[in-house]
Design an enzyme around this catalytic site. Structure first.
Site, PDB file in Angstrom:
ATOM      1  N   ASP A 155      40.262  49.869  44.645  1.00 36.42           N
ATOM      2  CA  ASP A 155      41.366  48.994  44.019  1.00 36.42           C
ATOM      3  C   ASP A 155      42.007  48.037  45.071  1.00 36.42           C
ATOM      4  O   ASP A 155      42.799  48.580  45.647  1.00 36.42           O
ATOM      5  CB  ASP A 155      42.301  49.610  43.129  1.00 36.42           C
ATOM      6  N   LYS A 218      42.417  43.525  37.822  1.00 36.11           N
ATOM      7  CA  LYS A 218      43.350  44.374  37.479  1.00 36.11           C
ATOM      8  C   LYS A 218      44.808  43.795  37.438  1.00 36.11           C
ATOM      9  O   LYS A 218      45.040  42.927  38.168  1.00 36.11           O
ATOM     10  CB  LYS A 218      43.390  45.733  38.507  1.00 36.11           C
ATOM     11  N   LYS A 254      41.566  46.043  33.917  1.00 34.90           N
ATOM     12  CA  LYS A 254      42.398  47.459  34.217  1.00 34.90           C
ATOM     13  C   LYS A 254      43.827  46.755  34.025  1.00 34.90           C
ATOM     14  O   LYS A 254      44.430  46.327  35.031  1.00 34.90           O
ATOM     15  CB  LYS A 254      41.910  48.009  35.257  1.00 34.90           C
TER      16      LYS A 254
END
Length: 318
Positions: A155, A218, A254
């Site tokens: 991430d 995300k 996400k």
């Protein structure tokens, strides 16, 4: 996981034409939040679906090998076995989607999951999380080290300065380098939407991240003052849809930060189903970044099975 997003050449013309209708986005987000949510056994089924999409996360300064170990055990058995048995779901291999930790804790998580005989992926935040304000070389090295320690998902955080000043070419090139450093690991790109200023900026950053080869986009690090909100999600999933229509490559989504209740998770699933369809309701294209959400979901499942809420000591810590 689904097929990788190979990315594409940076299309600045597409980026420059982006305009987001602020009021229309707010109205759409309100519509989704106003939907009636499933009840009884249907709600229980949706909650178990939500569990399988959670990236169970610990990103604290006081993380230790032991609390990472506990997190990993919870990820492999997120809902108490007797509760699943009552629902005839005990043999359906219900686990969370992944465990998410800091780079220095990746080896601990990999070791714990291996000892538990689990193939759950370990996700690591990287690239100077949460602010992304470190030198490019150290951000790249952080990705490589996390992958070397066994992380199969990374991430990354974008450099917000580049997005805020419209340096899309520079942002694209940075993300391409992160993608290369990830190797076989899937890359989720955190936009930190609370720091991007406008919906138009969020949409442009989403597009550039996908063009650069992000497998997921995300919302947030969870450390900003504004994290995952439904209006921002509408903007990001519309960008995912437009990118898919143009390239036929599916990119995951996400939301993270501030997602704490079972009801929240049901609204997020509703948003995905309505905006992107059932294909995106899978852990390879949808994740919920959360640390406390699972505890409330398990509480609601307990209530569904037993007709009452559990006492504090009746459920293991999430």
């Amino acid at each position: 996981m689904s097929a990788r997003n190979p990315g594409m050449q940076l299309d600045l013309e597409w980026v420059s034409k982006v305009r987001v209708n602020h009021q229309a986005v707010l109205k759409r987000a309100q519509q989704i939040q106003a939907r009636k949510l499933a009840k009884k056994q249907w709600q229980a089924a949706w909650l178990l679906k939500a569990v399988t999409c959670i990236d169970l996360t610990t990103l604290a300064g006081d993380d230790t090998p032991s609390n990472v170990h506990r997190l990993c055990l919870k990820a492999t058995q997120p809902i108490r076995h007797d509760l699943l048995k009552s629902m005839d779901m005990h043999d359906k291999d219900i686990t969370t989607a992944a465990v998410c930790v800091y780079p220095a804790r990746v080896a601990d998580a990999v070791k714990s999951l291996k000892a538990a005989n689990s193939s759950l992926p370990v996700a690591s935040v990287a690239t100077g999380f949460p602010a992304g304000q470190t030198h490019l070389q150290s951000r790249l090295e952080e990705v490589r080290l996390a992958v070397a320690d066994g992380a199969s998902e990374i991430d990354i955080v974008i450099n917000r300065m580049l997005a805020l000043t419209g340096q899309w070419e520079a942002l694209y090139q940075e993300i391409r380098q992160f993608r290369e450093a990830c190797g076989e690991a899937h890359m989720k790109t955190i936009l930190a939407v609370g720091e991007l200023g406008t919906f138009t900026n969020v949409y442009k950053a989403s597009l550039v991240a996908m063009m650069a080869g992000s497998d997921f986009i995300k919302t947030s690090t969870g450390k900003e003052s504004v994290n995952a909100t439904y209006p921002v999600a509408v903007v990001m999933v519309r960008a995912i849809r437009d990118y898919f229509m143009r390239t036929r490559h599916k990119v995951g989504f996400k939301p993270a930060g501030g997602i704490r209740t079972a009801k929240d998770s049901l609204v997020w699933l509703t948003l995905m189903k309505e905006e992107l369809g059932d294909e995106w309701l899978r852990p390879d294209l949808f994740r919920l970044g959360a640390s406390t959400l699972l505890a409330d979901i398990e509480r609601q499942v307990y209530h569904y099975v037993n007709g009452r809420y559990p006492a504090y000591h009746e459920l293991p810590l999430a």
